[in-house]
Design an enzyme around this catalytic site. Structure first.
Site, mmCIF file in Angstrom:
data_model
loop_
_atom_site.group_PDB
_atom_site.id
_atom_site.type_symbol
_atom_site.label_atom_id
_atom_site.label_comp_id
_atom_site.label_asym_id
_atom_site.label_seq_id
_atom_site.Cartn_x
_atom_site.Cartn_y
_atom_site.Cartn_z
ATOM 1 N N GLU A 286 34.935 -68.333 16.240
ATOM 2 C CA GLU A 286 36.108 -68.724 17.024
ATOM 3 C C GLU A 286 36.389 -70.176 16.712
ATOM 4 O O GLU A 286 35.559 -71.040 16.984
ATOM 5 C CB GLU A 286 35.815 -68.522 18.517
ATOM 6 C CG GLU A 286 35.764 -67.072 18.924
ATOM 7 C CD GLU A 286 37.038 -66.344 18.522
ATOM 8 O OE1 GLU A 286 38.141 -66.848 18.810
ATOM 9 O OE2 GLU A 286 36.938 -65.289 17.883
ATOM 10 N N CYS A 320 40.745 -75.621 22.691
ATOM 11 C CA CYS A 320 41.290 -74.988 21.495
ATOM 12 C C CYS A 320 42.668 -74.408 21.801
ATOM 13 O O CYS A 320 43.506 -74.262 20.933
ATOM 14 C CB CYS A 320 40.354 -73.898 21.011
ATOM 15 S SG CYS A 320 39.879 -72.782 22.321
HETATM 16 P P1 NAD Z 1 32.169 -78.467 15.841
HETATM 17 O O1 NAD Z 1 32.605 -77.508 14.812
HETATM 18 O O2 NAD Z 1 32.040 -79.881 15.449
HETATM 19 O O3 NAD Z 1 30.747 -78.032 16.426
HETATM 20 C C1 NAD Z 1 30.534 -76.762 16.993
HETATM 21 C C2 NAD Z 1 29.059 -76.433 16.893
HETATM 22 O O4 NAD Z 1 28.736 -76.262 15.524
HETATM 23 C C3 NAD Z 1 28.131 -77.504 17.424
HETATM 24 O O5 NAD Z 1 27.070 -76.906 18.108
HETATM 25 C C4 NAD Z 1 27.650 -78.172 16.154
HETATM 26 O O6 NAD Z 1 26.397 -78.793 16.298
HETATM 27 C C5 NAD Z 1 27.562 -76.988 15.221
HETATM 28 N N1 NAD Z 1 27.513 -77.294 13.790
HETATM 29 C C6 NAD Z 1 28.000 -78.376 13.138
HETATM 30 N N2 NAD Z 1 27.751 -78.261 11.816
HETATM 31 C C7 NAD Z 1 27.100 -77.092 11.622
HETATM 32 C C8 NAD Z 1 26.587 -76.407 10.481
HETATM 33 N N3 NAD Z 1 26.690 -76.903 9.264
HETATM 34 N N4 NAD Z 1 25.989 -75.216 10.662
HETATM 35 C C9 NAD Z 1 25.892 -74.681 11.889
HETATM 36 N N5 NAD Z 1 26.350 -75.277 13.004
HETATM 37 C C10 NAD Z 1 26.953 -76.472 12.877
HETATM 38 O O7 NAD Z 1 33.163 -78.289 17.072
HETATM 39 P P2 NAD Z 1 33.180 -79.076 18.448
HETATM 40 O O8 NAD Z 1 33.674 -80.464 18.212
HETATM 41 O O9 NAD Z 1 31.901 -78.908 19.184
HETATM 42 O O10 NAD Z 1 34.271 -78.253 19.253
HETATM 43 C C11 NAD Z 1 35.639 -78.455 19.109
HETATM 44 C C12 NAD Z 1 36.256 -77.414 18.205
HETATM 45 O O11 NAD Z 1 35.962 -76.122 18.709
HETATM 46 C C13 NAD Z 1 37.768 -77.486 18.156
HETATM 47 O O12 NAD Z 1 38.195 -77.283 16.845
HETATM 48 C C14 NAD Z 1 38.204 -76.341 19.058
HETATM 49 O O13 NAD Z 1 39.490 -75.865 18.779
HETATM 50 C C15 NAD Z 1 37.156 -75.338 18.783
HETATM 51 N N6 NAD Z 1 37.040 -74.359 19.869
HETATM 52 C C16 NAD Z 1 37.484 -73.079 19.657
HETATM 53 C C17 NAD Z 1 37.435 -72.154 20.671
HETATM 54 C C18 NAD Z 1 37.921 -70.744 20.479
HETATM 55 O O14 NAD Z 1 37.609 -69.877 21.297
HETATM 56 N N7 NAD Z 1 38.677 -70.451 19.432
HETATM 57 C C19 NAD Z 1 36.910 -72.517 21.916
HETATM 58 C C20 NAD Z 1 36.437 -73.818 22.087
HETATM 59 C C21 NAD Z 1 36.505 -74.733 21.052
#
Ligand code: NAD
Length: 515
Positions: A286, A320
């Site tokens: 997501e 998001c």
């Molecule tokens: P992010 O992608 O920076 O991090 C999300 C998670 O991924 C964190 O736990 C992070 O530690 C982990 N991560 C980072 N690099 C990784 C890797 N290489 N391998 C595995 N895991 C890794 O996102 P964020 O800043 O925490 O959240 C904001 C983003 O999330 C925005 O883009 C938002 O739109 C999106 N979001 C989407 C939804 C949805 O349902 N579509 C809901 C909430 C947030």
């Protein structure tokens, strides 16, 4: 028989008693700040020398807590523990697994204000937003528990006279849950309990900005009776532990919520088959959004202005689903813009622990710098009408910002800013408005404010988003009422809180017997 699902009502903070209870929870959490939380691997608590420090984004000096930090060795141990625990857990009666979720929901409900107070401190959420985040987590547990009971016997299939055919679902195995900080309770909880209730074992890697509330939730799962090894808590660096977990040959399912770039990285890496791997991994991803509120010529303009505000500035635009673009019919553009600017200037920005704050801080320095950078870009791409300033001396505060007359192809119209910034664009007519609404690579949410039923009908087919709302804002989906998830680069089309969601965590099996 369980009672029918009903979503958890939000707390009414106009009631003095509720306000007092929330203040008391904030006091309790303040007294607990700074505590340390260990990892949980195979039922064993592990303390590491390296820690993740969680700070209050409204007050950088305040440490919310520290958590131990997993490395690759610990992640390996956790995968093996989860793999071993799976052999028992997968055979648990699905109703018993659902019962664990109901018990966990009851525990969180009793401690609801405490969890919300943690979100105020750790994620910078204002009261109402924090309360809704915890309510959504409770909803996920109640809803998925009931969904599992419905699915426990599989689905009917036909049988010929001398045979008996059965079709049912079974769990997949070791699941890696990677959650974001913006719904630090709800999404972390939902993407943990969905794999659990379906019989998978889970490695939870929460976002590094909000690991404390996740640690508290893992304690609840243990208290509810989730067996050792079935839930493992392993916060760590995305690039180190995240990549390792995604690549691991024993990983069966990855459920990720976060940014587009990390989602794509996970999707690509998970596709590679590693030595010793005897299956293809499944990925639920997501990802981000660039969501639009469309205002038609024939619309209630006061409603439009209010809903643009809620969509753009709720939780400082860090959703998001945030409506970071307003696309308005040219005949009503000036009126709507004026109303929005007026309302924006009245919004309060400050400490989310105060009940009167509409908008708290953004999550951290990197987010602050990125958003302020986009505001600078926006000033060159359009006309700054409100806000535009930030202050990161104590916490990461940014005024809600409105930028007008922005071209549909401009960067602030196309890229996810994830902050309190809304770009206004003018549409010639309804067709043009829809064309602009669909012109990003994302397809998560959208809203249409109109009194024209024919236009609603058009939008139902042609406004290409996973969650489309008429005459209301584009945020705040409710579990079991508005299943949530997007199209295009917003993700893998899964619908959290919807009737098909649990199926993504299981594989179907056919068993046929001849008599
Ligand atoms: P992010 O992608 O920076 O991090 C999300 C998670 O991924 C964190 O736990 C992070 O530690 C982990 N991560 C980072 N690099 C990784 C890797 N290489 N391998 C595995 N895991 C890794 O996102 P964020 O800043 O925490 O959240 C904001 C983003 O999330 C925005 O883009 C938002 O739109 C999106 N979001 C989407 C939804 C949805 O349902 N579509 C809901 C909430 C947030």
């Amino acid at each position: 028989m369980v009672t029918p699902y009903r979503h958890e009502p939000f707390t009414d903070f106009t009631v003095e008693e509720n306000r007092a209870a929330f203040q008391a929870a904030l006091k309790q959490v303040e007294a607990e700040l700074g505590q340390h939380h260990d990892l949980l691997v195979g039922g064993e608590r592990i303390k590491t020398d390296e820690t993740i420090v969680s700070i209050n984004p409204a007050n950088k000096e305040q440490v919310v807590g520290t958590v131990s930090k997993a490395n690759r060795d610990i992640a390996e141990k956790a995968i093996n523990a989860a793999d071993e625990a799976f052999e028992q857990w997968r055979k648990w009666d699905p109703e018993a697994r659902a019962g664990l979720l109901f018990r966990a929901a009851a525990i969180v409900r009793r401690r609801r204000h405490e969890f919300a107070a943690y979100l105020v401190k750790e994620a910078g959420k204002p009261w109402k937003e924090a309360d809704a985040d915890v309510a959504e987590g409770i909803d996920f547990m109640e809803y998925y528990g009931r969904q599992m009971i419905e699915l426990k016997d599989g689905k009917p299939v036909n049988s010929r006279p001398i045979e008996h055919n059965r079709y049912f679902y079974q769990p997949m195995g070791v699941t890696v849950t990677i959650s974001p900080w913006n719904f630090a309770f709800a999404i972390m909880c939902g993407t943990t309990v969905a794999p659990l209730v379906t019989g998978n074992t889970v490695l939870l890697k929460p976002a590094s900005a909000t690991p404390v509330v996740a640690a508290k939730f893992v304690e609840v799962l243990q208290e509810a009776g989730v067996p050792d090894g079935v839930i493992n808590y392993i916060p760590g660096s995305g690039s180190e532990v995240g990549d390792f977990l995604v690549d691991h040959p024993k990983t069966k399912l990855i459920t990720f919520t976060g940014s587009r770039d990390v989602g794509i990285r996970i999707w690509e890496r998970a596709a590679k088959v590693h030595p010793g791997q005897t299956h293809l991994k499944r990925v639920i991803a997501e990802m981000g959004g660039k969501d639009t509120v469309v205002v038609d010529r024939d619309a209630d303009l006061d409603l439009a202005a209010r809903e643009i505000i809620v969509s753009a500035f709720g939780f400082s635009g860090q959703k998001c689903s945030a409506g970071s673009r307003a696309v308005v019919h040219q005949d009503v553009y000036d009126d709507v813009l004026e109303k929005v600017v007026h309302l924006t200037n009245d919004l309060t920005v400050g400490d989310p622990a105060s009940p009167d704050t509409y908008m708290g801080p953004v999550i951290d320095q990197a987010a602050f710098d990125k958003i302020m950078g986009y505001i600078e870009i926006g000033k060159t791409e359009g006309k700054l009408m409100a806000g535009g300033t930030g202050d990161d001396t104590k916490g990461y505060f940014i005024r809600p910002t409105v930028i007008a007359d922005v071209d549909p192809e401009a960067r602030i119209m196309q890229e996810e800013i994830f902050g309190p910034v809304v770009a206004f664009g003018k549409a010639r007519d309804f067709d043009h408005a829809l064309e602009i609404a669909n012109n990003t690579e994302y397809g998560l949410t959208g809203a249409l404010i109109t009194n024209n039923r024919a236009h609603m009908e058009r939008a139902r087919h042609d406004f290409h988003v996973g969650n489309l709302y008429f005459n209301r804002n584009c945020t705040g989906a409710i579990v079991g009422y508005q299943p949530f998830g997007g199209f295009k680069m917003s993700g893998t089309d899964s619908k959290a809180g919807g009737p098909d969601y649990l199926l993504l965590h299981m594989q179907a099996k056919t068993v046929s017997e001849m008599f």
